[in-house]
Write a protein that holds these residues in place. Structure first.
Motif, PDB file in Angstrom:
ATOM      1  N   SER A 212       5.544  39.246  35.841  1.00 44.89           N
ATOM      2  CA  SER A 212       4.463  39.763  34.811  1.00 44.89           C
ATOM      3  C   SER A 212       3.158  40.372  35.742  1.00 44.89           C
ATOM      4  O   SER A 212       2.609  41.525  35.245  1.00 44.89           O
ATOM      5  CB  SER A 212       3.587  38.621  34.141  1.00 44.89           C
ATOM      6  N   ALA A 213       2.899  39.822  37.021  1.00 47.96           N
ATOM      7  CA  ALA A 213       1.889  40.640  37.803  1.00 47.96           C
ATOM      8  C   ALA A 213       2.324  41.889  38.368  1.00 47.96           C
ATOM      9  O   ALA A 213       1.297  42.895  38.194  1.00 47.96           O
ATOM     10  CB  ALA A 213       1.448  39.652  38.902  1.00 47.96           C
ATOM     11  N   SER A 214       3.632  42.138  38.302  1.00 50.05           N
ATOM     12  CA  SER A 214       3.949  43.580  38.689  1.00 50.05           C
ATOM     13  C   SER A 214       3.862  44.577  37.714  1.00 50.05           C
ATOM     14  O   SER A 214       3.350  45.773  38.012  1.00 50.05           O
ATOM     15  CB  SER A 214       5.442  43.707  39.213  1.00 50.05           C
ATOM     16  N   VAL A 215       3.764  44.186  36.490  1.00 55.56           N
ATOM     17  CA  VAL A 215       3.197  44.969  35.437  1.00 55.56           C
ATOM     18  C   VAL A 215       1.772  45.195  35.319  1.00 55.56           C
ATOM     19  O   VAL A 215       1.575  46.163  35.043  1.00 55.56           O
ATOM     20  CB  VAL A 215       3.726  44.320  33.998  1.00 55.56           C
ATOM     21  N   MET A 216       1.105  44.187  35.881  1.00 51.07           N
ATOM     22  CA  MET A 216      -0.543  44.359  35.786  1.00 51.07           C
ATOM     23  C   MET A 216      -0.607  45.494  36.811  1.00 51.07           C
ATOM     24  O   MET A 216      -1.416  46.363  36.582  1.00 51.07           O
ATOM     25  CB  MET A 216      -1.154  43.140  36.167  1.00 51.07           C
ATOM     26  N   ALA A 217      -0.097  45.412  37.987  1.00 46.84           N
ATOM     27  CA  ALA A 217      -0.272  46.432  38.997  1.00 46.84           C
ATOM     28  C   ALA A 217       0.236  47.546  38.634  1.00 46.84           C
ATOM     29  O   ALA A 217      -0.457  48.818  38.896  1.00 46.84           O
ATOM     30  CB  ALA A 217       0.541  46.054  40.284  1.00 46.84           C
ATOM     31  N   ALA A 218       1.305  47.995  37.795  1.00 47.56           N
ATOM     32  CA  ALA A 218       1.992  49.136  37.431  1.00 47.56           C
ATOM     33  C   ALA A 218       0.704  49.779  36.146  1.00 47.56           C
ATOM     34  O   ALA A 218       0.844  50.864  36.340  1.00 47.56           O
ATOM     35  CB  ALA A 218       3.166  48.796  36.731  1.00 47.56           C
ATOM     36  N   THR A 219       0.248  48.848  35.628  1.00 46.45           N
ATOM     37  CA  THR A 219      -0.973  49.312  34.610  1.00 46.45           C
ATOM     38  C   THR A 219      -2.050  50.055  35.253  1.00 46.45           C
ATOM     39  O   THR A 219      -2.600  51.229  34.936  1.00 46.45           O
ATOM     40  CB  THR A 219      -1.475  48.348  33.866  1.00 46.45           C
ATOM     41  N   LEU A 220      -2.362  49.452  36.481  1.00 48.25           N
ATOM     42  CA  LEU A 220      -3.458  50.134  37.452  1.00 48.25           C
ATOM     43  C   LEU A 220      -2.564  51.370  38.048  1.00 48.25           C
ATOM     44  O   LEU A 220      -3.518  52.421  37.893  1.00 48.25           O
ATOM     45  CB  LEU A 220      -3.683  49.217  38.466  1.00 48.25           C
ATOM     46  N   ALA A 221      -1.565  51.258  38.325  1.00 44.76           N
ATOM     47  CA  ALA A 221      -0.950  52.461  38.851  1.00 44.76           C
ATOM     48  C   ALA A 221      -0.728  53.886  37.995  1.00 44.76           C
ATOM     49  O   ALA A 221      -0.681  54.772  38.077  1.00 44.76           O
ATOM     50  CB  ALA A 221       0.598  52.291  39.410  1.00 44.76           C
ATOM     51  N   ASN A 222      -0.569  53.320  36.539  1.00 42.88           N
ATOM     52  CA  ASN A 222      -0.450  54.223  35.450  1.00 42.88           C
ATOM     53  C   ASN A 222      -1.792  54.607  34.757  1.00 42.88           C
ATOM     54  O   ASN A 222      -1.578  55.069  33.718  1.00 42.88           O
ATOM     55  CB  ASN A 222       0.457  53.712  34.560  1.00 42.88           C
ATOM     56  N   GLY A 223      -2.890  54.509  35.553  1.00 41.48           N
ATOM     57  CA  GLY A 223      -3.978  55.175  34.860  1.00 41.48           C
ATOM     58  C   GLY A 223      -4.617  54.292  33.727  1.00 41.48           C
ATOM     59  O   GLY A 223      -5.518  54.723  32.859  1.00 41.48           O
ATOM     60  N   GLY A 224      -4.171  52.927  33.695  1.00 37.82           N
ATOM     61  CA  GLY A 224      -4.631  52.084  32.460  1.00 37.82           C
ATOM     62  C   GLY A 224      -3.819  52.001  31.341  1.00 37.82           C
ATOM     63  O   GLY A 224      -4.053  51.064  30.426  1.00 37.82           O
ATOM     64  N   PHE A 225      -2.651  52.708  31.338  1.00 39.06           N
ATOM     65  CA  PHE A 225      -1.626  52.478  30.489  1.00 39.06           C
ATOM     66  C   PHE A 225      -0.684  51.540  31.010  1.00 39.06           C
ATOM     67  O   PHE A 225       0.009  51.686  32.034  1.00 39.06           O
ATOM     68  CB  PHE A 225      -1.054  53.861  29.947  1.00 39.06           C
ATOM     69  N   CYS A 226      -0.371  50.579  29.892  1.00 35.47           N
ATOM     70  CA  CYS A 226       0.929  49.369  30.440  1.00 35.47           C
ATOM     71  C   CYS A 226       2.266  50.455  30.229  1.00 35.47           C
ATOM     72  O   CYS A 226       2.465  51.031  29.279  1.00 35.47           O
ATOM     73  CB  CYS A 226       0.502  48.381  29.316  1.00 35.47           C
ATOM     74  N   PRO A 227       3.037  50.398  31.294  1.00 36.92           N
ATOM     75  CA  PRO A 227       4.292  51.192  31.211  1.00 36.92           C
ATOM     76  C   PRO A 227       5.250  50.742  30.204  1.00 36.92           C
ATOM     77  O   PRO A 227       5.898  51.533  29.728  1.00 36.92           O
ATOM     78  CB  PRO A 227       4.568  51.184  32.680  1.00 36.92           C
ATOM     79  N   ILE A 228       5.177  49.303  30.057  1.00 41.04           N
ATOM     80  CA  ILE A 228       6.201  48.767  29.100  1.00 41.04           C
ATOM     81  C   ILE A 228       5.964  48.697  27.556  1.00 41.04           C
ATOM     82  O   ILE A 228       6.728  48.561  26.678  1.00 41.04           O
ATOM     83  CB  ILE A 228       6.814  47.492  29.589  1.00 41.04           C
ATOM     84  N   THR A 229       4.709  48.985  27.227  1.00 38.33           N
ATOM     85  CA  THR A 229       4.076  48.902  26.077  1.00 38.33           C
ATOM     86  C   THR A 229       3.393  50.241  25.479  1.00 38.33           C
ATOM     87  O   THR A 229       3.491  50.472  24.297  1.00 38.33           O
ATOM     88  CB  THR A 229       3.102  47.704  25.713  1.00 38.33           C
ATOM     89  N   GLY A 230       3.165  50.940  26.438  1.00 34.38           N
ATOM     90  CA  GLY A 230       2.518  52.264  26.238  1.00 34.38           C
ATOM     91  C   GLY A 230       1.173  52.225  25.829  1.00 34.38           C
ATOM     92  O   GLY A 230       0.372  53.207  25.260  1.00 34.38           O
ATOM     93  N   GLU A 231       0.633  50.940  25.612  1.00 37.89           N
ATOM     94  CA  GLU A 231      -0.778  50.854  25.113  1.00 37.89           C
ATOM     95  C   GLU A 231      -1.897  51.072  26.115  1.00 37.89           C
ATOM     96  O   GLU A 231      -1.693  50.738  27.394  1.00 37.89           O
ATOM     97  CB  GLU A 231      -1.012  49.366  24.686  1.00 37.89           C
ATOM     98  N   ARG A 232      -2.990  51.680  25.913  1.00 38.12           N
ATOM     99  CA  ARG A 232      -3.987  51.975  26.971  1.00 38.12           C
ATOM    100  C   ARG A 232      -4.753  50.768  26.985  1.00 38.12           C
ATOM    101  O   ARG A 232      -5.406  50.268  25.885  1.00 38.12           O
ATOM    102  CB  ARG A 232      -4.896  53.090  26.480  1.00 38.12           C
ATOM    103  N   VAL A 233      -4.773  50.174  28.068  1.00 35.71           N
ATOM    104  CA  VAL A 233      -5.529  48.846  28.209  1.00 35.71           C
ATOM    105  C   VAL A 233      -6.971  49.156  29.034  1.00 35.71           C
ATOM    106  O   VAL A 233      -7.768  48.393  28.411  1.00 35.71           O
ATOM    107  CB  VAL A 233      -4.785  47.801  29.137  1.00 35.71           C
ATOM    108  N   LEU A 234      -6.847  49.916  29.871  1.00 36.06           N
ATOM    109  CA  LEU A 234      -8.177  50.296  30.736  1.00 36.06           C
ATOM    110  C   LEU A 234      -8.400  51.588  30.578  1.00 36.06           C
ATOM    111  O   LEU A 234      -7.439  52.670  30.533  1.00 36.06           O
ATOM    112  CB  LEU A 234      -8.105  49.777  32.193  1.00 36.06           C
ATOM    113  N   ASN A 235      -9.656  52.180  30.817  1.00 30.51           N
ATOM    114  CA  ASN A 235     -10.132  53.666  30.565  1.00 30.51           C
ATOM    115  C   ASN A 235      -9.929  53.983  32.073  1.00 30.51           C
ATOM    116  O   ASN A 235      -9.744  53.344  33.211  1.00 30.51           O
ATOM    117  CB  ASN A 235     -11.388  53.798  30.139  1.00 30.51           C
ATOM    118  N   PRO A 236      -9.857  55.453  32.127  1.00 28.92           N
ATOM    119  CA  PRO A 236      -9.648  55.998  33.545  1.00 28.92           C
ATOM    120  C   PRO A 236     -10.924  55.715  34.668  1.00 28.92           C
ATOM    121  O   PRO A 236     -10.437  55.620  35.895  1.00 28.92           O
ATOM    122  CB  PRO A 236      -9.483  57.711  33.345  1.00 28.92           C
ATOM    123  N   GLU A 237     -11.974  55.655  33.858  1.00 27.65           N
ATOM    124  CA  GLU A 237     -13.094  55.299  35.058  1.00 27.65           C
ATOM    125  C   GLU A 237     -12.925  53.903  35.723  1.00 27.65           C
ATOM    126  O   GLU A 237     -13.118  53.604  36.804  1.00 27.65           O
ATOM    127  CB  GLU A 237     -14.388  55.359  34.340  1.00 27.65           C
TER     128      GLU A 237
END
Length: 552
Positions: free
Chosen positions: A377-402
């Protein structure tokens, strides 16, 4: 055998657009490509007969053939299905023949095995509809295999993602080769025996020093794990960049940095020391993390604040495991004298927003450090940061780019305690370590990694985790300052077969562009002699999908 045809009227209608795209080569080649890209409309059973040229007068008319009167209704249904798929051949059919390799049916286990080889999991939330339909369909078959019709029924809801996977359009195209290297690095680090398990928080001292896990998730949702990846552990200091990101997401960079600085401190993470402006040096040391905690969901009680952050963490993790260890929280609060001292010092220097209850903030700080995750689960958190705030496995924007940009910048300069400079020099990637033994590593635009092993070095970083991160950038050109064009000594997993560089398209690829790419592939289509098709070559050009033998 599939045969695809199109009328001369359609070719003329699309000629202006094709001329712009195909601005090189001779006229015959352009006509050939145009016929492939526009004329693919599906298979023609032997019972069909030719339609007169008048039926093709309109470029949008799809009824190029008719059947006998007894099959009129079936023809209408097929035509409707083809219109939904578009002018070009359906991706479902092309994917079927790619996996079937000349066979008439695909065993279900062959499909799922091939899927896992691309890095996708059958439990991926994006494939939920496909997997549910597969289960239902298999109940109706006696041999556990899917013909073309059943296969199409299963995959049609997720066809674009599946086509990207099997056409190697993900950020790491040759995923099996990449993960074989990851396995070697995992085993190499596993042999290390140095370091001590943290014992200043009694609950952490209970973990076995033999535990070792690595999990990664790419920005396309490709997953891989090795070791004890399902064992829960507390984030501890790995939560610091995440709650900083939430604060910036909610309030903006300028507001957050009115209370906390951006510079490495050059001191131990738990020192009672502020910068020249009487602010904590950065959000990655304890003083800065305590201040960031006070910025979360201001004006409400701790219960609501905790629920808010926990739900945010679950979104970052794609709704995978995120829990809470009350035992660790109680243990940390009882042994947290140094953090209480820091809290009172911050209060004296008026570092908190006005009206802040310092003791309540410290309670929340201890609670957030006690949030539990697994390596997966933590690797997905890191991947969300790597993906500009979009969660890779849900496609949801969680964080803004800033928020993502600022978080990665501070992780790069301040994330590894007193080892931050060395780590930035040798590894060159944003990371954050914690005393529970975790290292949250981000390869921007590629993947997120979580390494976990409790034994720590003298600076508080996981011994095995540091070794793994170092080995990773020594083999692959992931260091931020590796030159992707001229650094020949390293492998680039973003290149297919180590040859041509892939132009990775961020975000979802649309159906039409995939159809065009597949239909234009030289090794898939060949021109068919008019005598083979019983069609008038003056009005129709025909292309046929090559057999496996013909392609080889």
């Amino acid at each position: 055998m599939f045969q695809f045809r199109f009328s001369a009227a359609l070719k003329d209608f699309y000629k202006p657009n094709l001329t712009r795209i195909l601005n090189s080569g001779n006229t015959d080649n352009k006509t050939k490509v145009a016929s492939r890209s526009i004329g693919a409309v599906g298979a023609r059973p032997a019972s069909w007969r030719r339609v007169s040229g008048a039926g093709c007068a309109s470029p949008f008319r799809r009824a190029l053939c008719t059947q006998t009167d007894a099959a009129d209704q079936a023809q209408k249904n097929a035509a409707t299905e083809k219109r939904k798929a578009g002018i070009l051949p359906s991706l479902e059919d092309l994917l079927f023949y790619t996996i079937a390799e000349g066979q008439e049916k695909i065993p279900a286990h062959k499909f799922t095995t091939a899927l896992k080889a691309t890095g996708l999991r059958t439990g991926d939330p994006r494939l939920k509809e496909c997997m549910e339909m597969l289960k239902v369909t298999l109940k109706t078959t006696s041999d556990g295999a899917l013909d073309r019709h059943l296969f199409k029924k299963c995959v049609q809801s997720n066809i674009v993602l599946l086509t990207q996977a099997f056409r190697k359009k993900f950020v790491i195209p040759d995923f099996q080769s990449f993960t074989s290297h990851i396995d070697q690095m995992y085993e190499s680090a596993k042999s290390l025996s140095g370091g001590q398990v943290a014992d200043y928080i009694p609950q952490l001292a209970k973990f076995s020093p033999n535990l070792w896990a690595v999990s990664l998730c790419t920005v396309d949702g490709q997953r891989y794990t090795a070791g004890d990846t399902k064992v829960p552990f507390c984030l501890q200091s790995c939560v610091k960049p995440l709650k900083y990101a939430i604060a910036v997401h909610d309030h903006g960079t300028d507001y957050v940095h009115r209370f906390v600085g951006k510079e490495p401190s050059g001191l131990r993470f738990n020192k009672l020391f502020l910068d020249e402006d009487d602010k904590p040096h950065n959000p990655m040391v304890n003083a800065g993390a305590i201040v960031c905690t006070s910025l979360l969901k201001q004006g409400v009680g701790n219960a609501e604040k905790f629920d808010y952050v926990l739900n945010f963490m679950k979104k970052l993790a794609g709704n995978e495991y995120v829990g809470f260890s009350n035992a660790t929280f109680q243990s940390e609060r009882l042994s947290g004298d140094r953090n209480f001292a820091i809290g009172y010092y911050l209060k004296e220097k008026k570092c908190f927003p006005e009206g802040t209850d310092m003791t309540a903030i410290l309670d929340l700080y201890f609670q957030l450090c006690s949030i539990e995750v697994t390596c997966e689960s933590a690797s997905v958190m890191a991947a969300t940061l790597a993906n500009g705030g979009f969660c890779p496995i849900t496609g949801e924007r969680v964080l803004n780019p800033e928020a993502v940009r600022d978080t990665l910048s501070l992780m790069h300069s301040c994330g590894m305690y007193d080892f931050s400079g060395q780590f930035a020099f040798h590894v060159g990637l944003p990371a954050k370590s914690g005393v529970a033994g975790g290292i949250l590593l981000v390869v921007p635009n590629v993947m997120g990694v979580m390494c976990w092993s409790p034994p720590l070095d003298k600076l508080g970083n996981s011994v095995r985790g540091i070794q793994f991160c170092t080995d990773l950038v020594q083999l692959f050109n992931f260091h931020n300052y590796d030159n992707l064009r001229h650094f020949a000594k390293k492998l680039d997993p973003r290149r297919e077969g180590g040859e041509q560089r892939q132009q990775h398209q961020l975000g979802p690829m649309d159906y039409t562009s995939l159809q065009k790419e597949l239909a234009l592939a030289e090794n898939v289509w060949k021109k068919v002699c008019p005598s083979e098709t019983d069609e008038d070559s003056s009005t129709t050009l025909v292309y046929r999908m090559k057999t496996l033998a013909e392609r080889n």
